[in-house]
Enzyme design. Sequence first.
Site, PDB file in Angstrom:
ATOM      1  N   LYS B  80      70.335  -5.731  29.262  1.00  0.00           N
ATOM      2  CA  LYS B  80      69.977  -6.808  30.175  1.00  0.00           C
ATOM      3  C   LYS B  80      70.983  -7.947  30.002  1.00  0.00           C
ATOM      4  O   LYS B  80      71.367  -8.273  28.876  1.00  0.00           O
ATOM      5  CB  LYS B  80      68.563  -7.299  29.864  1.00  0.00           C
ATOM      6  CG  LYS B  80      68.008  -8.302  30.874  1.00  0.00           C
ATOM      7  CD  LYS B  80      66.561  -8.686  30.541  1.00  0.00           C
ATOM      8  CE  LYS B  80      65.948  -9.574  31.614  1.00  0.00           C
ATOM      9  NZ  LYS B  80      64.542  -9.922  31.316  1.00  0.00           N
ATOM     10  N   SER B 155      61.285  -9.278  35.180  1.00  0.00           N
ATOM     11  CA  SER B 155      62.656  -9.630  35.470  1.00  0.00           C
ATOM     12  C   SER B 155      63.682  -8.596  35.017  1.00  0.00           C
ATOM     13  O   SER B 155      64.821  -8.624  35.486  1.00  0.00           O
ATOM     14  CB  SER B 155      62.996 -10.968  34.798  1.00  0.00           C
ATOM     15  OG  SER B 155      62.964 -10.829  33.380  1.00  0.00           O
ATOM     16  N   SER B 179      58.046  -9.011  31.612  1.00  0.00           N
ATOM     17  CA  SER B 179      59.330  -8.620  32.194  1.00  0.00           C
ATOM     18  C   SER B 179      59.882  -7.279  31.711  1.00  0.00           C
ATOM     19  O   SER B 179      60.873  -6.792  32.248  1.00  0.00           O
ATOM     20  CB  SER B 179      60.385  -9.705  31.942  1.00  0.00           C
ATOM     21  OG  SER B 179      60.175 -10.772  32.831  1.00  0.00           O
TER      22      SER B 179
END
Lengths: 485, 489
Positions: B80, B155, B179
Amino acid sequence: MSAATDRYEPVIGLEVHAQLLTASKLFCGCSTAFGAPPNSHVCPVCLGLPGALPVLNRRAVEYAIRVGLALGCEVRRSSRFARKNYFYPDLPKGYQISQYELPLNESGAIEIEMEAGPKRIGIVRAHVEEDAGKNVHPTGSPTSLVDFNRSGVPLVEIVGAPDLRSAAEAAEYLKELRAILMAIGVNDGNLEEGSFRCDANVSVRPVGQAEFGTRTELKNINSFKFVRQAIDFEVRRQSSVLEAGEAVRQETRLWNDARGETFPMRSKEEAEDYRYFPDPDLPPVEVDAAFIDRIQNEMPELPSARRRRFVKALGLSTYDAAVLASHPRVADYFEAALAEYGAARAQGAKPVANWVINTLMKTARIDGLEAIFAVPAAHLAQLQKLVDEGTISLTVARKVLDEAAERGVAPAQVVEEKGLCQVSDVAAIEAACRDVIAAHPAEVEAFRGGREKLFGFFVGKVMKATKGQGNPKVVNELLHSLLGA
Amino acid sequence: MIDLCSLTAVELADLVRSGEASARAIAEAHLARAHAIDDRIGAFLRLTDQKALEMADAVDCKRARGEPPGALAGVPVGLKDLLSTKGLETTCGSRILEGYVPRYDATVIERLRAADAVFLGKTNMDEFAMGSSTENSAYQITRNPFDPTRIPGGSSGGSAAAVAARMVPIAIGTDTGGSIRQPASHCGVTGLKPTYGRVSRWGLVAFASSLDQIGPFSRTVRDAALVTSVIAGHDPRDSTSAPRGVPDLLAALGRDLGGLKIGVPREYFVEGMDPDVAHVVRAAIARLAELGAALCEVSLPHTEYALAVYYLVATAEASSNLSRYDGVRYGLRVPAASLDQMYARTRAAGFGPEVKRRIMLGTYALSAGYYDAYYGKAQKVRTLVCRDFDEVFGEVDAIVAPTSPTAAFRLGERVDDPLQMYLADVFTLPASLAGLPAISVPCGFVGAPALPIGLQIMGRQFDEPTVLRVADAFERAAPGARRSPEVLP
């Protein structure tokens, strides 16, 4: 003092930011050394890089607890760091890690010595926080630069109660605070390099009024002299504002040394809301009783106690005691010399103190908490003993000291090598006295005619004739009898 | 020839260790697949081919020298873009960090590197992890591999989609309010949020410091356990990292659920929830009973306040955490005549609307005169949410619930309705507030084309073993709950 000032009483509280002398910063391992090239003592933490996290320096907490205990504060067993949020280029994270609701130290006091007697000044709190970086504005350049070497350096902020009633008290408080921090070894008391900084909250109120007036905050006062001047200026200014029937504005004012006045920096009405909240990156600081006890037990003697001891046990004047205790290494040096001096300590205290105050302190290289003296304490003790024994006069002793310092040898060796032993041989001195009297008949006549001040003239001539080695006591006695005074 | 891209991390590392496949071949296969299909998904912001091949070659060299390769030998990993990677651009999905190249690695990155993982690239995300659909990325949208018209969740949507689409077997995500779990649920993969404090946050760009936690996406529970055991453990650089050992997570696997008491909270099956989703989750929970668990209904009465608490606490912390993006030291700077204007223009241009919304919410919650009513009160209610869990965990060993009230919604469906968007996390927020370990495992499908649904398993603090044990038992008992997206080759 103007009449207006007489009708108003100043109310002053000082906020002192003192650097804690740890080797590394408060939340990272970077060096705290002063004077390094810009941005050479930086890392992701003190640069506020994305993802970097603070880790508390245990030594800084220990030092801050030392401060708390020295100021008679209650040390909180569980305290918290909080974020003070504001934007400024020297503040890399956009917030300063400080303490807010739960500071480490609270509710202390120190005593200051004023002519009217001792006065107790309250300490509201003494908390730990990180320093910001430094904005640099190169002359002639349209851009500014930031040096983050200082970013994250540990500070203790000492908030004094509004108990001070004059600039003189404020200066005394500041001196005492500085002496305490230096004595406990956590701060070098350097106002110029900014490791000891002071802001003053000043207000005035009509004499007799209980409520405080509106206060202003004075910044940029980086010397003891300026503290007095800035406060005095501000008290006069506020008094005349009130006298004119106007209201004092609550604002921050900067001291301008060149112009000798304060001027407004920003108004508090438009002051920022710092939005303090507990820093979620740092768990509460928990200190146990054993940790606090250990720090308490290792606490050195504080300046006030040392001064008292110098006066009571050694018979020094309060002035001498204050001068010696103003720097821990000076006091240490004095005490070391006195210990070397030996048995009759009380008798040696005054002359040794005189040496330290009048001679050695003036030539010492004092750098922060360090002090290097011209000669070792043992040599100073030896020097005074040579004087006591009548081996050398004080005048010769000063020269011996200089030479001992220069060559790094003991005073006794200098005396021996140079044959500086004082002449106490009455016959030799008497011969010299007779020569002098014979050579200056006019002066002798004048002296005998009543110009007694000429006595010094004869002493000087005899000392010169004996190359300074004549025992002054013997010279005096002989001259008195020979001149028939 | 085996399709390397369909293998798990455990299988790939075994192949590398035994010499049956080189790390380079594995990296090349995954890079080839990612290059071939990611224009249809948008999982990666940047594929770092050269870096990946260098790392793979280093692993192969290590093996050739006779040194034993690490636990993730040659396993391709997506990262990420919220994780600080030395020498690799890290944008957090934001314009304000465009071009920012960190000078240090996150602890998680160091540990993955030490385990001989191979980094394939940085994955897309909602800007600064603020969002539930990955639509808040400043750079691109990410599509759900099961239905490209739908969101992957967020997210960490890029990480979830990359694993679902078999571009990588493992991706690292972060979970602040769901997330990891919510996108795992929407993309039909496994996503574990470890206990707060289990995995170091050093180098994780902060959204909400008291909630952020790093965890893995994988296609099997075993892979999740393997990766977690690599990245977990105390780190002196993170003061909130727990100074305690990590139990053997793989040892928790392969068991039935005999002797376990599992609670089903009534507050998680509420009106407004998609009935098809509720049905699939209920069936999955029933399966746990068949595996030997004793089920009981429990109550977490403060669940309904979790959303409000979260959006006060997380935004307050974010408003402060994002202050460092000021145009002074790195990232975007929009020049202006005055300092204040430079700040304002830089932040106006650099942050997207959702980030600005949350900075404003958080700034308000911390403001003088409002602090007690908002931030202060939220902290008190957060304590009540934690207490709910403490009480229930006195009775049960794990809590199971839906991960999300719905399957993946359509792209654009909720972008203009922040409240609807926030509701996507309503079931994942409580465990975040309480700092509990929680996993989402695929538990079935709804609709046509079939969209995956996740089962959420929450455990006591630091009890990842029980969470993984339940997830693993379910995964083995319900093979039909896991499939590859049909729309991709």
